[in-house]
Design a protein around this motif. Sequence first.
Motif, short mmCIF file in Angstrom:
data_model
loop_
_atom_site.label_atom_id
_atom_site.label_comp_id
_atom_site.label_asym_id
_atom_site.label_seq_id
_atom_site.Cartn_x
_atom_site.Cartn_y
_atom_site.Cartn_z
N GLY A 1 23.82 -0.55 8.74
CA GLY A 1 22.39 -1.05 7.86
C GLY A 1 20.54 0.36 8.24
O GLY A 1 21.18 1.34 8.67
N TRP A 2 19.84 0.14 7.32
CA TRP A 2 18.86 0.84 7.19
C TRP A 2 17.56 -0.01 7.12
O TRP A 2 17.86 -0.89 6.71
CB TRP A 2 19.31 2.41 6.84
CG TRP A 2 19.24 1.72 5.23
CD1 TRP A 2 19.95 1.25 3.94
CD2 TRP A 2 17.89 1.60 4.20
NE1 TRP A 2 20.07 0.95 3.05
CE2 TRP A 2 18.43 1.39 3.35
CE3 TRP A 2 16.40 2.19 3.65
CZ2 TRP A 2 17.69 1.11 1.90
CZ3 TRP A 2 15.74 2.12 2.86
CH2 TRP A 2 16.37 1.83 1.97
N ASP A 3 16.67 0.56 7.53
CA ASP A 3 15.42 0.73 7.81
C ASP A 3 14.07 1.74 7.27
O ASP A 3 14.13 2.57 7.95
CB ASP A 3 15.12 -0.50 8.24
CG ASP A 3 14.09 -1.79 7.87
OD1 ASP A 3 13.34 -1.55 7.14
OD2 ASP A 3 13.37 -2.42 8.92
N VAL A 4 13.25 1.02 6.60
CA VAL A 4 11.83 1.62 6.31
C VAL A 4 11.33 1.95 7.37
O VAL A 4 10.75 0.91 7.61
CB VAL A 4 11.60 2.54 5.30
CG1 VAL A 4 9.99 3.03 5.20
CG2 VAL A 4 11.96 2.65 4.10
N VAL A 5 10.64 2.73 8.32
CA VAL A 5 10.41 2.83 9.66
C VAL A 5 8.78 2.80 9.23
O VAL A 5 7.86 1.96 10.23
CB VAL A 5 10.81 3.41 11.16
CG1 VAL A 5 9.83 3.59 12.62
CG2 VAL A 5 12.47 2.86 11.30
N ASN A 6 8.40 3.97 8.78
CA ASN A 6 7.00 4.64 8.82
C ASN A 6 7.15 5.43 7.33
O ASN A 6 8.49 5.99 6.65
CB ASN A 6 7.35 5.57 9.76
CG ASN A 6 5.17 6.22 9.85
OD1 ASN A 6 4.85 5.29 9.05
ND2 ASN A 6 4.89 6.82 11.19
N ALA A 7 6.59 5.17 6.81
CA ALA A 7 5.83 5.75 5.38
C ALA A 7 4.50 6.20 4.90
O ALA A 7 3.63 5.44 5.52
CB ALA A 7 6.56 4.90 4.10
N THR A 8 4.25 7.66 4.75
CA THR A 8 2.45 7.65 4.89
C THR A 8 2.01 7.88 2.72
O THR A 8 2.90 8.02 2.26
CB THR A 8 2.31 9.11 5.17
OG1 THR A 8 2.80 9.64 4.36
CG2 THR A 8 2.33 8.78 6.53
N VAL A 9 1.54 7.64 2.52
CA VAL A 9 0.86 7.53 1.09
C VAL A 9 -0.69 8.57 1.04
O VAL A 9 -1.26 8.82 1.89
CB VAL A 9 -0.49 5.78 0.70
CG1 VAL A 9 -1.09 6.11 -0.31
CG2 VAL A 9 0.26 4.96 1.26
N ASN A 10 0.15 9.15 -0.14
CA ASN A 10 -1.12 10.62 -0.05
C ASN A 10 -1.87 10.99 -0.93
O ASN A 10 -2.20 9.70 -2.42
CB ASN A 10 0.19 11.89 -1.02
CG ASN A 10 1.05 12.33 0.25
OD1 ASN A 10 0.25 11.93 1.70
ND2 ASN A 10 2.05 13.25 0.17
#
Length: 57
Positions: free
Chosen positions: A48-57
């Motif tokens: 399984g997988w999940d997005v832990v952190n993402a930033t907006v530019n």
Amino acid sequence: MIIEVIFYSKTDSEIAREKYTIYDFFAPNTNMEFKLKVNNYSNVTAIGWDVVNATVN
């Protein structure tokens, strides 16, 4: 973006978790394919997988 991959056994027990960083840009509300090289654990039957952190530019 940081992705966390979870490795499961055939009894749905968690075997391990690993975090991977993806150095790419994705537009909002889009689908994008990517490949990860992950470690191979014995007795893994599901991932399984999940997005832990993402930033907006």
